[in-house]
Design an enzyme around this catalytic site. Structure first.
Site, PDB file in Angstrom:
ATOM      1  N   ASN A 221       0.868  -1.182   0.000  1.00 38.28           N
ATOM      2  CA  ASN A 221       0.000   0.000   0.000  1.00 38.28           C
ATOM      3  C   ASN A 221       0.901   1.228   0.000  1.00 38.28           C
ATOM      4  O   ASN A 221       1.486   1.571   1.016  1.00 38.28           O
ATOM      5  CB  ASN A 221      -0.885  -0.025   1.260  1.00 38.28           C
ATOM      6  CG  ASN A 221      -1.688   1.255   1.414  1.00 38.28           C
ATOM      7  OD1 ASN A 221      -1.838   2.017   0.463  1.00 38.28           O
ATOM      8  ND2 ASN A 221      -2.213   1.482   2.613  1.00 38.28           N
TER       9      ASN A 221
ATOM     10  N   LYS B  91       0.083   4.254  -0.310  1.00 38.17           N
ATOM     11  CA  LYS B  91      -0.572   5.451   0.239  1.00 38.17           C
ATOM     12  C   LYS B  91      -0.357   6.647  -0.708  1.00 38.17           C
ATOM     13  O   LYS B  91      -0.320   6.464  -1.919  1.00 38.17           O
ATOM     14  CB  LYS B  91      -0.057   5.742   1.651  1.00 38.17           C
ATOM     15  CG  LYS B  91      -0.083   4.514   2.544  1.00 38.17           C
ATOM     16  CD  LYS B  91       0.121   4.839   3.984  1.00 38.17           C
ATOM     17  CE  LYS B  91       0.318   3.551   4.759  1.00 38.17           C
ATOM     18  NZ  LYS B  91       0.150   3.716   6.188  1.00 38.17           N
TER      19      LYS B  91
ATOM     20  N   HIS C 266      -9.367   0.940   4.959  1.00 38.41           N
ATOM     21  CA  HIS C 266      -8.086   1.165   5.647  1.00 38.41           C
ATOM     22  C   HIS C 266      -8.317   2.126   6.813  1.00 38.41           C
ATOM     23  O   HIS C 266      -9.147   3.048   6.717  1.00 38.41           O
ATOM     24  CB  HIS C 266      -7.075   1.748   4.660  1.00 38.41           C
ATOM     25  CG  HIS C 266      -5.673   1.766   5.211  1.00 38.41           C
ATOM     26  ND1 HIS C 266      -5.246   2.721   6.104  1.00 38.41           N
ATOM     27  CD2 HIS C 266      -4.610   0.934   5.009  1.00 38.41           C
ATOM     28  CE1 HIS C 266      -3.982   2.482   6.432  1.00 38.41           C
ATOM     29  NE2 HIS C 266      -3.576   1.399   5.777  1.00 38.41           N
TER      30      HIS C 266
ATOM     31  N   GLU D 252      -6.776   4.587   7.796  1.00 38.53           N
ATOM     32  CA  GLU D 252      -6.607   6.013   7.461  1.00 38.53           C
ATOM     33  C   GLU D 252      -7.860   6.552   6.771  1.00 38.53           C
ATOM     34  O   GLU D 252      -8.198   7.723   6.925  1.00 38.53           O
ATOM     35  CB  GLU D 252      -5.340   6.191   6.609  1.00 38.53           C
ATOM     36  CG  GLU D 252      -4.092   6.012   7.459  1.00 38.53           C
ATOM     37  CD  GLU D 252      -2.858   5.527   6.716  1.00 38.53           C
ATOM     38  OE1 GLU D 252      -2.835   5.567   5.478  1.00 38.53           O
ATOM     39  OE2 GLU D 252      -1.915   5.090   7.400  1.00 38.53           O
TER      40      GLU D 252
ATOM     41  N   GLU E 179      -5.082  -4.994  10.729  1.00 34.46           N
ATOM     42  CA  GLU E 179      -4.059  -3.965  10.876  1.00 34.46           C
ATOM     43  C   GLU E 179      -4.289  -3.196  12.177  1.00 34.46           C
ATOM     44  O   GLU E 179      -5.102  -2.250  12.195  1.00 34.46           O
ATOM     45  CB  GLU E 179      -4.116  -2.991   9.712  1.00 34.46           C
ATOM     46  CG  GLU E 179      -3.883  -3.623   8.364  1.00 34.46           C
ATOM     47  CD  GLU E 179      -3.349  -2.603   7.366  1.00 34.46           C
ATOM     48  OE1 GLU E 179      -2.229  -2.787   6.896  1.00 34.46           O
ATOM     49  OE2 GLU E 179      -4.046  -1.614   7.095  1.00 34.46           O
TER      50      GLU E 179
ATOM     51  N   GLY F 297       2.618   2.331  10.534  1.00 33.84           N
ATOM     52  CA  GLY F 297       3.539   3.450  10.345  1.00 33.84           C
ATOM     53  C   GLY F 297       4.273   3.873  11.601  1.00 33.84           C
ATOM     54  O   GLY F 297       4.898   4.938  11.633  1.00 33.84           O
TER      55      GLY F 297
ATOM     56  N   SER G  31       3.675  -2.082  10.281  1.00 31.88           N
ATOM     57  CA  SER G  31       5.131  -2.088  10.480  1.00 31.88           C
ATOM     58  C   SER G  31       5.772  -3.431  10.145  1.00 31.88           C
ATOM     59  O   SER G  31       6.780  -3.811  10.747  1.00 31.88           O
ATOM     60  CB  SER G  31       5.490  -1.652  11.908  1.00 31.88           C
ATOM     61  OG  SER G  31       5.091  -0.307  12.120  1.00 31.88           O
TER      62      SER G  31
HETATM   63  C1  PEP Z   1      -0.541   0.147   5.913  1.00 29.60           C
HETATM   64  O1  PEP Z   1      -0.539   1.243   5.433  1.00 29.60           O
HETATM   65  O2  PEP Z   1      -1.488  -0.603   5.667  1.00 29.60           O
HETATM   66  C2  PEP Z   1       0.581  -0.276   6.741  1.00 29.60           C
HETATM   67  C3  PEP Z   1       0.526  -1.439   7.320  1.00 29.60           C
HETATM   68  O3  PEP Z   1       1.626   0.608   6.862  1.00 29.60           O
HETATM   69  P1  PEP Z   1       3.057   0.287   7.510  1.00 29.60           P
HETATM   70  O4  PEP Z   1       3.530  -1.005   6.932  1.00 29.60           O
HETATM   71  O5  PEP Z   1       3.908   1.451   7.114  1.00 29.60           O
HETATM   72  O6  PEP Z   1       2.854   0.184   8.983  1.00 29.60           O
END
Ligand code: PEP
Length: 252
Positions: free
Chosen positions: A10, A12, A98, A100, A168, A174, A214
């Site tokens: 992803n 973003k 997601h 976000e 998640e 992040g 992460s």
């Molecule tokens: C994500 O955006 O779905 C995500 C898991 O980001 P990151 O791997 O940077 O934590």
């Protein structure tokens, strides 16, 4: 039951044509060089790059997806993109729900479910994201929150072929703080059990449940080896070919 690992990136709101297309081309070359890869690979670029990413990945084993889709096919929705438009460009997946999007755009489970239904109607595989906040985890509400999000966001027509779940934890996205294997497996096993009740044993056994938050080259192998973790949804570590590829090499 053997579920094929999905390594999904992803991006973003990152990358422009120059570095974004170079990344797709790099991954296409690596997957080709791998021959019979043990995993499926997906990249979800920002909408500005979806068309060219689809062209760059055409005929390869790298799939392209959208990071979101609207619940309607078309109409007066300025700035939005429909699942049919993504499919028209050559996408095969759409991420929906997601955290976000849930936070920045106040998306509810009902809206996420409608978006997943739209993705299915357009012939896309919906990646339905769920996850608890740190406050919810600390309040002992992790299981309840994820169960509610799963059941509220899952369309009646969800099958193992048209749906992927992504757990998640919001506190891991992040932040560099990754869920421990025990934390991840506990939630994934609960989700699998809920899928058995909701969709039956066969669908639950076959539906992929990704971990996101992460995930990186150092922790991927341990997470991907867990019995109910069927891949990763990867943000930061999907922006560099070496990192994303190293995560994929963590497949058991
Ligand atoms: C994500 O955006 O779905 C995500 C898991 O980001 P990151 O791997 O940077 O934590």
């Amino acid at each position: 039951m053997a579920r094929r690992i999905l390594i999904a990136g992803n991006w973003k709101m990152n990358k422009v044509q120059s570095d974004g297309l170079a990344l797709v081309e790099d991954l296409v070359g690596r997957v080709k060089g791998e021959g019979a890869a043990k995993f499926d690979m997906l990249v979800c670029p920002p909408f500005t790059l979806v068309s060219k990413a689809c062209e760059a990945a055409a005929g390869s084993a790298v799939a392209v997806g959208g990071q979101d889709c609207h619940m309607n096919e078309k109409g007066a929705h300025t700035g939005d993109t429909s699942a049919w438009m993504l499919a028209d460009l050559g996408c095969s997946y759409a991420i929906v729900g997601h955290s976000e999007r849930r936070t920045d755009h106040a998306e509810t489970n009902e809206q996420v479910r409608a978006k997943a239904e739209a993705a299915h109607a357009a012939g896309l595989i919906a990646i339905i994201c769920i996850g608890e906040t740190l406050a919810e985890r600390e309040a002992g509400r992790t299981i309840e929150v994820n169960r509610t999000q799963l059941l509220g966001s899952l369309p009646d027509g969800a099958t193992a072929d048209n749906t992927v779940i992504a757990y998640e934890p919001v506190w891991a996205i992040g932040t560099g703080v990754v869920a421990t294997p025990d934390q991840a497996q506990e939630v994934h096993a609960m989700l699998r059990a809920e899928l058995v009740s909701a969709k039956g044993q066969g669908t639950a056994d076959a539906m992929r449940i990704l971990y996101g938050g992460s995930m990186n080259p150092k922790n991927a192998a341990e997470l991907l080896a867990l019995p109910d973790v069927d891949g990763g949804l990867i943000g930061g570590a999907s922006l560099k070919a070496d990192d994303f590829w190293a995560v994929a090499q963590g497949c058991p």
